[in-house]
Design a protein around this motif. Structure first.
Motif, PDB file in Angstrom:
ATOM      1  N   MET A 156       0.854  -1.183   0.000  1.00 13.31           N
ATOM      2  CA  MET A 156       0.000   0.000   0.000  1.00 13.31           C
ATOM      3  C   MET A 156       0.890   1.233   0.000  1.00 13.31           C
ATOM      4  O   MET A 156       2.110   1.144   0.152  1.00 13.31           O
ATOM      5  N   THR A 157       0.303   2.386  -0.156  1.00 13.89           N
ATOM      6  CA  THR A 157       1.033   3.638  -0.010  1.00 13.89           C
ATOM      7  C   THR A 157       0.406   4.437   1.127  1.00 13.89           C
ATOM      8  O   THR A 157      -0.780   4.308   1.423  1.00 13.89           O
ATOM      9  N   ALA A 158       1.232   5.219   1.766  1.00 12.82           N
ATOM     10  CA  ALA A 158       0.761   6.029   2.893  1.00 12.82           C
ATOM     11  C   ALA A 158       1.471   7.372   2.859  1.00 12.82           C
ATOM     12  O   ALA A 158       2.523   7.525   2.227  1.00 12.82           O
ATOM     13  N   GLN A 159       0.894   8.338   3.534  1.00 15.82           N
ATOM     14  CA  GLN A 159       1.507   9.663   3.641  1.00 15.82           C
ATOM     15  C   GLN A 159       1.355  10.136   5.082  1.00 15.82           C
ATOM     16  O   GLN A 159       0.417  10.849   5.424  1.00 15.82           O
ATOM     17  N   PRO A 160       2.302   9.754   5.954  1.00 12.47           N
ATOM     18  CA  PRO A 160       2.191  10.103   7.381  1.00 12.47           C
ATOM     19  C   PRO A 160       2.171  11.608   7.610  1.00 12.47           C
ATOM     20  O   PRO A 160       2.739  12.379   6.839  1.00 12.47           O
ATOM     21  N   ASP A 161       1.532  11.999   8.705  1.00 15.69           N
ATOM     22  CA  ASP A 161       1.461  13.418   9.046  1.00 15.69           C
ATOM     23  C   ASP A 161       2.795  13.943   9.546  1.00 15.69           C
ATOM     24  O   ASP A 161       3.132  15.111   9.329  1.00 15.69           O
ATOM     25  N   ALA A 162       3.567  13.094  10.238  1.00 17.44           N
ATOM     26  CA  ALA A 162       4.826  13.540  10.851  1.00 17.44           C
ATOM     27  C   ALA A 162       5.950  12.616  10.396  1.00 17.44           C
ATOM     28  O   ALA A 162       6.304  11.664  11.085  1.00 17.44           O
ATOM     29  N   ASP A 163       6.536  12.910   9.216  1.00 19.89           N
ATOM     30  CA  ASP A 163       7.598  12.058   8.686  1.00 19.89           C
ATOM     31  C   ASP A 163       8.785  11.975   9.628  1.00 19.89           C
ATOM     32  O   ASP A 163       9.354  10.903   9.855  1.00 19.89           O
ATOM     33  N   ASP A 164       9.195  13.119  10.178  1.00 21.67           N
ATOM     34  CA  ASP A 164      10.385  13.156  11.027  1.00 21.67           C
ATOM     35  C   ASP A 164      10.223  12.269  12.258  1.00 21.67           C
ATOM     36  O   ASP A 164      11.159  11.564  12.661  1.00 21.67           O
ATOM     37  N   GLU A 165       9.035  12.312  12.872  1.00 28.88           N
ATOM     38  CA  GLU A 165       8.801  11.489  14.051  1.00 28.88           C
ATOM     39  C   GLU A 165       8.847  10.011  13.699  1.00 28.88           C
ATOM     40  O   GLU A 165       9.399   9.188  14.443  1.00 28.88           O
ATOM     41  N   LEU A 166       8.300   9.644  12.557  1.00 33.17           N
ATOM     42  CA  LEU A 166       8.291   8.246  12.146  1.00 33.17           C
ATOM     43  C   LEU A 166       9.710   7.779  11.835  1.00 33.17           C
ATOM     44  O   LEU A 166      10.108   6.671  12.207  1.00 33.17           O
ATOM     45  N   VAL A 167      10.477   8.624  11.177  1.00 27.47           N
ATOM     46  CA  VAL A 167      11.872   8.278  10.882  1.00 27.47           C
ATOM     47  C   VAL A 167      12.651   8.049  12.172  1.00 27.47           C
ATOM     48  O   VAL A 167      13.413   7.080  12.298  1.00 27.47           O
ATOM     49  N   SER A 168      12.477   8.936  13.159  1.00 29.84           N
ATOM     50  CA  SER A 168      13.175   8.792  14.433  1.00 29.84           C
ATOM     51  C   SER A 168      12.784   7.513  15.156  1.00 29.84           C
ATOM     52  O   SER A 168      13.608   6.882  15.829  1.00 29.84           O
ATOM     53  N   MET A 169      11.533   7.114  14.999  1.00 32.43           N
ATOM     54  CA  MET A 169      11.053   5.901  15.659  1.00 32.43           C
ATOM     55  C   MET A 169      11.618   4.639  15.001  1.00 32.43           C
ATOM     56  O   MET A 169      11.938   3.658  15.669  1.00 32.43           O
ATOM     57  N   LEU A 170      11.792   4.669  13.685  1.00 33.29           N
ATOM     58  CA  LEU A 170      12.139   3.453  12.947  1.00 33.29           C
ATOM     59  C   LEU A 170      13.629   3.241  12.759  1.00 33.29           C
ATOM     60  O   LEU A 170      14.074   2.105  12.589  1.00 33.29           O
ATOM     61  N   TRP A 171      14.423   4.311  12.746  1.00 33.85           N
ATOM     62  CA  TRP A 171      15.853   4.169  12.469  1.00 33.85           C
ATOM     63  C   TRP A 171      16.686   4.940  13.491  1.00 33.85           C
ATOM     64  O   TRP A 171      16.369   6.080  13.814  1.00 33.85           O
ATOM     65  N   GLY A 172      17.778   4.321  13.921  1.00 40.27           N
ATOM     66  CA  GLY A 172      18.710   4.991  14.827  1.00 40.27           C
ATOM     67  C   GLY A 172      19.721   5.801  14.036  1.00 40.27           C
ATOM     68  O   GLY A 172      20.884   5.394  13.897  1.00 40.27           O
ATOM     69  N   LEU A 173      19.294   6.925  13.505  1.00 37.43           N
ATOM     70  CA  LEU A 173      20.144   7.689  12.592  1.00 37.43           C
ATOM     71  C   LEU A 173      21.370   8.277  13.278  1.00 37.43           C
ATOM     72  O   LEU A 173      22.455   8.318  12.684  1.00 37.43           O
ATOM     73  N   ASP A 174      21.236   8.729  14.520  1.00 36.00           N
ATOM     74  CA  ASP A 174      22.397   9.305  15.213  1.00 36.00           C
ATOM     75  C   ASP A 174      23.484   8.255  15.404  1.00 36.00           C
ATOM     76  O   ASP A 174      24.673   8.523  15.206  1.00 36.00           O
ATOM     77  N   SER A 175      23.073   7.061  15.780  1.00 34.68           N
ATOM     78  CA  SER A 175      24.037   5.988  15.992  1.00 34.68           C
ATOM     79  C   SER A 175      24.734   5.619  14.683  1.00 34.68           C
ATOM     80  O   SER A 175      25.956   5.427  14.643  1.00 34.68           O
ATOM     81  N   TRP A 176      23.955   5.531  13.601  1.00 29.91           N
ATOM     82  CA  TRP A 176      24.554   5.191  12.309  1.00 29.91           C
ATOM     83  C   TRP A 176      25.533   6.289  11.876  1.00 29.91           C
ATOM     84  O   TRP A 176      26.632   6.001  11.401  1.00 29.91           O
TER      85      TRP A 176
END
Length: 265
Positions: A163-183
């Protein structure tokens, strides 16, 4: 050559260097992934591996479908290892699409599935750089080639609906799903570690071939963990492209020094 690689690179413990892992890693870093048994055996001496041990590993890898004989005493990656190299190349030179704000989402029906199939789906989803929002729901920004890794896509398509989706808060979802600071921290450290070894490789210093090999493997593993997100969702300090650029230069220097060393015998 007496140097042995350190057991930790980039702050992470490294897997043990068996004869199989050395043969696989040498070929994974070779394009095309074909080498003579003699060159593979000599490469393994960087880690103190005996010729008989390496030749036994090669034979077993042929039996297991990981290597394919190519002419007299030459071997090419096959099976899952060949697929791994394709994923590795996609990590080194990703092809990103213009992002329109949509996410791709895969939803697994609630029907019971065997444990083996569930594990297969999880491996395929991670290879496709999807992240699990909750049990049975996998998502990522829709900025990668939808036809990427057809084998893994076939696995997930057999068990889930796209399916496709368009979340309201992309940044919050990204922070929840990936440990970007650690990477990002890991990428910075790997860039720092590559710099002095590359200088020695540029000077044709064969004494760093062992530690340089281990470091190259660590960089490639780290790149495989890059979620390859749209630039719009990354900070301006993101190290992904910088790590890839540094590694391309490092790999060229390493390959040139290794080739000269192999031919010198």
């Amino acid at each position: 050559m007496t140097e042995r690689p350190a057991p930790i690179v980039g702050g992470k413990p490294l897997p043990p260097l068996t004869a199989r892992s050395v043969v696989a890693s040498v070929l994974l870093g070779t394009h095309p992934p074909v080498m003579s048994a003699r060159a593979l055996v000599r490469s393994a001496t960087l880690f103190g591996l005996a010729e008989g041990t390496v030749r036994t590993a090669i034979s077993r890898m042929v039996t297991n479908g990981e290597l394919s004989p190519q002419g007299e005493h030459r071997y090419e990656l096959a099976g899952d290892l060949a697929e791994r190299q394709r994923r590795q190349q996609a990590s080194r030179r990703p092809r990103l699409r213009t992002w329109g704000g949509q996410w791709e989402m895969w939803v697994v029906p609630t029907a019971a599935r065997e444990a083996g199939r569930r594990a297969e789906l999880r491996r395929a989803a991670r290879a496709l750089r999807l992240a699990e929002v909750r049990e049975g729901v996998w998502m990522r920004p829709d900025n990668l080639d939808p036809a990427r890794l057809p084998g893994q896509r076939e696995v997930i398509a057999a068990q889930a609906r796209r399916m496709t989706a368009q979340p309201d808060a992309d940044d919050e979802l990204v922070s929840m799903l990936w440990g970007l600071d650690s990477w990002n921290d890991g990428a910075l450290e790997l860039r720092r570690l590559m710099a002095p070894i590359k200088k020695r490789l540029d000077a044709d210093d064969v004494e760093v071939l062992g530690s340089g090999f281990v470091l190259a493997a660590a960089v490639l593993r780290h790149l495989n963990e890059d979620p390859l997100l749209p630039r719009e969702l990354l900070s301006r300090h993101w190290q992904g492209d910088r790590l890839r650029a540094d590694y391309e230069s490092y790999d060229a220097a390493y390959s040139a020094t290794l080739t000269r060393w192999l031919l010198a015998d």
